[in-house]
Design a protein around this motif. Sequence first.
Motif, PDB file in Angstrom:
ATOM      1  N   ALA A 163       0.836  -1.205   0.000  1.00  0.00           N
ATOM      2  CA  ALA A 163       0.000   0.000   0.000  1.00  0.00           C
ATOM      3  C   ALA A 163       0.870   1.254   0.000  1.00  0.00           C
ATOM      4  O   ALA A 163       0.607   2.213  -0.739  1.00  0.00           O
ATOM      5  CB  ALA A 163      -0.933  -0.006   1.203  1.00  0.00           C
TER       6      ALA A 163
ATOM      7  N   LEU B 129       2.678   1.672  -3.532  1.00  0.00           N
ATOM      8  CA  LEU B 129       1.781   2.178  -4.573  1.00  0.00           C
ATOM      9  C   LEU B 129       1.390   3.633  -4.318  1.00  0.00           C
ATOM     10  O   LEU B 129       1.260   4.420  -5.259  1.00  0.00           O
ATOM     11  CB  LEU B 129       0.531   1.299  -4.656  1.00  0.00           C
ATOM     12  CG  LEU B 129       0.766  -0.131  -5.145  1.00  0.00           C
ATOM     13  CD1 LEU B 129      -0.509  -0.947  -5.030  1.00  0.00           C
ATOM     14  CD2 LEU B 129       1.277  -0.148  -6.573  1.00  0.00           C
ATOM     15  N   ARG B 130       1.241   3.981  -3.060  1.00  0.00           N
ATOM     16  CA  ARG B 130       0.920   5.373  -2.728  1.00  0.00           C
ATOM     17  C   ARG B 130       2.052   6.300  -3.161  1.00  0.00           C
ATOM     18  O   ARG B 130       1.810   7.376  -3.735  1.00  0.00           O
ATOM     19  CB  ARG B 130       0.664   5.503  -1.235  1.00  0.00           C
ATOM     20  CG  ARG B 130       0.255   6.911  -0.795  1.00  0.00           C
ATOM     21  CD  ARG B 130      -0.154   6.949   0.666  1.00  0.00           C
ATOM     22  NE  ARG B 130       0.927   6.545   1.558  1.00  0.00           N
ATOM     23  CZ  ARG B 130       0.961   5.392   2.217  1.00  0.00           C
ATOM     24  NH1 ARG B 130      -0.025   4.514   2.091  1.00  0.00           N
ATOM     25  NH2 ARG B 130       1.975   5.111   3.013  1.00  0.00           N
TER      26      ARG B 130
ATOM     27  N   GLY C 125       1.991   6.880  -6.735  1.00  0.00           N
ATOM     28  CA  GLY C 125       0.834   7.626  -7.212  1.00  0.00           C
ATOM     29  C   GLY C 125      -0.069   6.821  -8.120  1.00  0.00           C
ATOM     30  O   GLY C 125      -0.648   7.356  -9.074  1.00  0.00           O
ATOM     31  N   ILE C 126      -0.213   5.531  -7.802  1.00  0.00           N
ATOM     32  CA  ILE C 126      -0.987   4.656  -8.677  1.00  0.00           C
ATOM     33  C   ILE C 126      -1.744   3.640  -7.824  1.00  0.00           C
ATOM     34  O   ILE C 126      -1.267   3.231  -6.758  1.00  0.00           O
ATOM     35  CB  ILE C 126      -0.054   3.951  -9.690  1.00  0.00           C
ATOM     36  CG1 ILE C 126      -0.849   3.278 -10.806  1.00  0.00           C
ATOM     37  CG2 ILE C 126       0.870   2.955  -8.997  1.00  0.00           C
ATOM     38  CD1 ILE C 126       0.032   2.806 -11.956  1.00  0.00           C
ATOM     39  N   ALA C 127      -2.921   3.243  -8.285  1.00  0.00           N
ATOM     40  CA  ALA C 127      -3.717   2.233  -7.592  1.00  0.00           C
ATOM     41  C   ALA C 127      -3.379   0.853  -8.130  1.00  0.00           C
ATOM     42  O   ALA C 127      -2.924   0.703  -9.267  1.00  0.00           O
ATOM     43  CB  ALA C 127      -5.209   2.513  -7.778  1.00  0.00           C
ATOM     44  N   ALA C 128      -3.616  -0.165  -7.305  1.00  0.00           N
ATOM     45  CA  ALA C 128      -3.282  -1.535  -7.705  1.00  0.00           C
ATOM     46  C   ALA C 128      -3.971  -1.924  -9.006  1.00  0.00           C
ATOM     47  O   ALA C 128      -3.375  -2.587  -9.865  1.00  0.00           O
ATOM     48  CB  ALA C 128      -3.668  -2.505  -6.591  1.00  0.00           C
ATOM     49  N   GLN C 129      -5.213  -1.496  -9.182  1.00  0.00           N
ATOM     50  CA  GLN C 129      -5.952  -1.888 -10.377  1.00  0.00           C
ATOM     51  C   GLN C 129      -5.468  -1.152 -11.631  1.00  0.00           C
ATOM     52  O   GLN C 129      -5.861  -1.497 -12.748  1.00  0.00           O
ATOM     53  CB  GLN C 129      -7.447  -1.645 -10.166  1.00  0.00           C
ATOM     54  CG  GLN C 129      -8.043  -2.511  -9.070  1.00  0.00           C
ATOM     55  CD  GLN C 129      -7.791  -3.994  -9.273  1.00  0.00           C
ATOM     56  OE1 GLN C 129      -7.945  -4.516 -10.375  1.00  0.00           O
ATOM     57  NE2 GLN C 129      -7.379  -4.676  -8.217  1.00  0.00           N
ATOM     58  N   GLN C 130      -4.625  -0.136 -11.455  1.00  0.00           N
ATOM     59  CA  GLN C 130      -4.057   0.567 -12.611  1.00  0.00           C
ATOM     60  C   GLN C 130      -2.762  -0.069 -13.105  1.00  0.00           C
ATOM     61  O   GLN C 130      -2.256   0.301 -14.162  1.00  0.00           O
ATOM     62  CB  GLN C 130      -3.795   2.037 -12.245  1.00  0.00           C
ATOM     63  CG  GLN C 130      -5.044   2.845 -11.966  1.00  0.00           C
ATOM     64  CD  GLN C 130      -4.708   4.250 -11.512  1.00  0.00           C
ATOM     65  OE1 GLN C 130      -4.171   4.462 -10.417  1.00  0.00           O
ATOM     66  NE2 GLN C 130      -4.985   5.222 -12.365  1.00  0.00           N
TER      67      GLN C 130
ATOM     68  N   LEU D 210      -3.416  -8.002  -2.997  1.00  0.00           N
ATOM     69  CA  LEU D 210      -3.577  -6.836  -3.851  1.00  0.00           C
ATOM     70  C   LEU D 210      -4.941  -6.757  -4.527  1.00  0.00           C
ATOM     71  O   LEU D 210      -5.229  -5.804  -5.241  1.00  0.00           O
ATOM     72  CB  LEU D 210      -2.486  -6.841  -4.936  1.00  0.00           C
ATOM     73  CG  LEU D 210      -1.089  -6.408  -4.490  1.00  0.00           C
ATOM     74  CD1 LEU D 210      -0.080  -6.646  -5.592  1.00  0.00           C
ATOM     75  CD2 LEU D 210      -1.094  -4.943  -4.090  1.00  0.00           C
ATOM     76  N   ARG D 211      -5.757  -7.809  -4.305  1.00  0.00           N
ATOM     77  CA  ARG D 211      -7.081  -7.877  -4.945  1.00  0.00           C
ATOM     78  C   ARG D 211      -6.928  -7.726  -6.462  1.00  0.00           C
ATOM     79  O   ARG D 211      -7.586  -6.888  -7.105  1.00  0.00           O
ATOM     80  CB  ARG D 211      -8.009  -6.813  -4.379  1.00  0.00           C
ATOM     81  CG  ARG D 211      -8.240  -6.955  -2.886  1.00  0.00           C
ATOM     82  CD  ARG D 211      -9.131  -5.870  -2.333  1.00  0.00           C
ATOM     83  NE  ARG D 211      -9.300  -6.003  -0.880  1.00  0.00           N
ATOM     84  CZ  ARG D 211      -9.998  -5.160  -0.124  1.00  0.00           C
ATOM     85  NH1 ARG D 211     -10.599  -4.126  -0.694  1.00  0.00           N
ATOM     86  NH2 ARG D 211     -10.089  -5.345   1.175  1.00  0.00           N
TER      87      ARG D 211
ATOM     88  N   GLN E  16      -3.488  -9.990 -14.601  1.00  0.00           N
ATOM     89  CA  GLN E  16      -2.437  -9.027 -14.270  1.00  0.00           C
ATOM     90  C   GLN E  16      -1.147  -9.704 -13.812  1.00  0.00           C
ATOM     91  O   GLN E  16      -0.068  -9.133 -13.916  1.00  0.00           O
ATOM     92  CB  GLN E  16      -2.894  -8.078 -13.148  1.00  0.00           C
ATOM     93  CG  GLN E  16      -3.950  -7.073 -13.529  1.00  0.00           C
ATOM     94  CD  GLN E  16      -4.382  -6.256 -12.328  1.00  0.00           C
ATOM     95  OE1 GLN E  16      -5.117  -6.726 -11.469  1.00  0.00           O
ATOM     96  NE2 GLN E  16      -3.891  -5.033 -12.252  1.00  0.00           N
TER      97      GLN E  16
END
Length: 327
Positions: free
Chosen positions: A235, A238-239, A242-247, A268-269, A274
Motif C-alpha cells: 500500500a 503504490l501510494r 501515485g498509482i492504484a493496484a488496479q491501474q 492486492l485484490r 495481471q
Amino acid sequence: MFPTSTTIEGTGSYLPRTPVTAAEIDARMGWPTGLSLKRFGLGVRHVADSDETTSYMATRAAERAMEMAGCGPSDIDLILGACGVMEQPIPSTAVLVQDRLGLAQSGVPAFDINATCLSFLQALDVAGMWLETGRARRVLVFSSDIASVGLDWSRPEGAAIFGDGAAAVVLGRGDGAVLAHGFETYSEGRDACVLAAGGTRVNPARGAAPGDDTFQMDGGLAFRVAATRLPPFLAGLLRRAGIAAQQIDCIVPHQASAQALKHTTRALRLRAEQMVDIFARTGNQVAASIPTALDHAVRSGLLRRGQTALLVGTSAGISLGGAVLRF
C-alpha cells in the motif's frame, strides 16, 4: 529521488539444459505419481549441469538482453551481479561475468549486490543511481542461481519447489521510469530461511554440523512474517508511486511458491490476468526468479512499452521489496 528515468532497454533469460519433471520427483521420493504436482504446483524445473556455472548462465542471459537492447559488451559501463548465492566467495560473480563477456581488460566496474531473492530489485535501485548521476549510460544487471546444489531432500517441502536459471537486463535512460522503490527488513524472521555454511562462522576451518551446507526453510514462519507485513508495504509503495493496484498493467512477483503467488493476488485484490505466473514451469529460482518472470512478460507481450509494472517479492531476512516501473 523518484521517479527516475531508468529504462529497461533489453531483457534476457537462460534455463539449464536438463529439465526435471514432477513425475521424476515423485519417483525419487517414492511418492504416488501426481503427488508432487498436486502438493507443490510445480510441473517442471531445470537443473544446471556441471558446466552450466552461475557465471556461464548469467552470461548467456546477458547476451540475450544485450541483443534486445541493440548493444554489445563494449557499450556497458557498469556490471552488477544480483545473485542469491555467489559462484564463489571471492572474487564476485560480476567479475567472472565481466571476464566471460570479453571485458577483462576494460576496467568496467563490476561488483555484486546481495539481498538473497530480492537481489535484482536492490541492484535495479543502485543502477538507477548510477544512471541518474551520469556515472553510467548503460548498466547490465544479472541474477543467476543454482539452487539445486544446496537442497535438503529430507525436507521436500523446501527442496521440491526450487529450480535453477539466470536472467539479465540492460538499463539506460529514456522514456521508461522507476516510479517508486521500497525495501524493508524484519529480522524477526531471520531463522526462516538459512544456508549456514560458506561464510566465516561455518566453514571447513571451524567445522560444520550436518545440514549446515544445505538450505533450511521454516515455511510457516516465513509465510507468517510476509503475510503480516506485505499488505501495508505494498500500500505504501503504490501510494508513493501515485498509482492504484488496479491501474497496474502487469504484476511481476518473485515466484516463491504456488501458495505465495496466490497470497499476493489476494493481498492486492488483483485480476488473474495481471499476474505473471511461471512457477509451474520454472520453480523458485531464488534471485533469478523476478527478472526471469520479467523477461517472460516482455517477450510474451504481457508487458509492453508505456505500460506500468509492479515488481514485488520477499526474501530471507525476512525482507520485502518492490518497484513500480513504467516500461
